[in-house]
Scaffold this motif. Structure first.
Motif, short mmCIF file in Angstrom:
data_model
loop_
_atom_site.label_atom_id
_atom_site.label_comp_id
_atom_site.label_asym_id
_atom_site.label_seq_id
_atom_site.Cartn_x
_atom_site.Cartn_y
_atom_site.Cartn_z
N LEU A 29 32.73 47.11 40.52
CA LEU A 29 32.76 47.03 39.01
C LEU A 29 34.02 46.51 38.39
O LEU A 29 34.40 45.98 37.49
CB LEU A 29 32.36 48.45 38.32
N VAL A 30 35.24 47.12 39.01
CA VAL A 30 36.63 46.89 38.66
C VAL A 30 36.74 45.42 38.61
O VAL A 30 37.40 44.86 37.93
CB VAL A 30 37.74 47.67 39.07
N GLN A 31 36.38 44.76 39.84
CA GLN A 31 36.61 43.53 40.08
C GLN A 31 35.92 42.53 39.20
O GLN A 31 36.50 41.68 38.68
CB GLN A 31 35.98 42.94 41.51
N ARG A 32 34.63 42.93 38.77
CA ARG A 32 34.04 42.21 37.83
C ARG A 32 34.60 42.26 36.39
O ARG A 32 34.67 41.21 35.65
CB ARG A 32 32.71 42.65 37.58
N GLU A 33 35.02 43.55 36.24
CA GLU A 33 35.89 43.65 34.87
C GLU A 33 36.80 42.90 34.64
O GLU A 33 37.34 42.16 33.93
CB GLU A 33 36.09 45.11 34.66
N TRP A 34 37.72 42.73 35.87
CA TRP A 34 38.92 42.01 35.97
C TRP A 34 38.78 40.51 35.72
O TRP A 34 39.31 39.79 34.93
CB TRP A 34 39.55 42.29 37.23
N GLN A 35 37.51 39.95 36.44
CA GLN A 35 37.16 38.57 36.51
C GLN A 35 36.69 38.37 34.73
O GLN A 35 37.07 37.23 34.43
CB GLN A 35 36.04 38.12 37.38
N SER A 36 36.02 39.24 34.42
CA SER A 36 35.56 38.99 32.81
C SER A 36 36.77 38.76 32.18
O SER A 36 36.82 38.03 31.00
CB SER A 36 34.72 40.09 32.39
N HIS A 37 38.00 39.88 32.16
CA HIS A 37 39.12 39.64 31.20
C HIS A 37 39.86 38.41 31.54
O HIS A 37 40.33 37.83 30.58
CB HIS A 37 39.90 40.85 31.71
N MET A 38 39.98 38.08 32.93
CA MET A 38 40.56 36.59 33.19
C MET A 38 39.69 35.42 32.60
O MET A 38 40.63 34.70 32.23
CB MET A 38 40.75 36.55 34.63
N GLN A 39 38.64 35.55 32.55
CA GLN A 39 37.96 34.43 31.84
C GLN A 39 38.30 34.42 30.60
O GLN A 39 38.36 33.18 30.01
CB GLN A 39 36.41 34.61 32.20
N ARG A 40 38.35 35.50 29.73
CA ARG A 40 38.41 35.35 28.43
C ARG A 40 39.80 34.97 28.20
O ARG A 40 40.03 34.10 27.34
CB ARG A 40 38.53 37.03 27.67
N ARG A 41 40.78 35.41 28.91
CA ARG A 41 42.15 34.80 28.93
C ARG A 41 42.58 33.56 29.13
O ARG A 41 43.11 32.87 28.27
CB ARG A 41 43.12 35.57 29.68
#
Length: 101
Positions: A29-41
């Motif tokens: 879950l943390v990894q997916r959240e990180w990927q989501s944040h990185m895609q947004r950035r």
């Protein structure tokens, strides 16, 4: 897709377990959240880059157009002044010419 199917994909097809397992590994879950944040950035950075590029291009175009326009207007003003001077000589002859006639 239902939340039950999504939860089963998170756990994996071979793992069987409770959907609400509190001891489940949160790293996924943390990894997916990180990927989501990185895609947004990345998207925000792309948009910022596009906006900055547009601003620079617009300013360069304005500067070039202003320079070319100023050159044309100066030439136009000189031509107009020259024509006016010739016209004024035709309309208002000098006093020496008027007295000789």
């Amino acid at each position: 897709m239902s939340w039950v199917q999504a939860a089963s994909l998170v756990q994996g097809p071979e793992e069987e377990g409770d959907v609400f397992d509190e001891e489940a590994d949160e790293s996924l879950l943390v990894q997916r959240e990180w990927q989501s944040h990185m895609q947004r950035r990345v998207k925000e950075g792309y948009r910022d880059g596009i906006d900055a590029g547009k601003a620079v291009t617009l300013q360069q175009g304005f500067n070039q157009g202003y320079k070319e326009g100023a050159e044309v207007i100066i030439n136009y003003g000189q031509l107009r002044g020259t024509l006016r001077s010739f016209l004024s000589l035709e309309l208002y002859p000098s006093s020496t010419e008027a007295t000789q006639s």
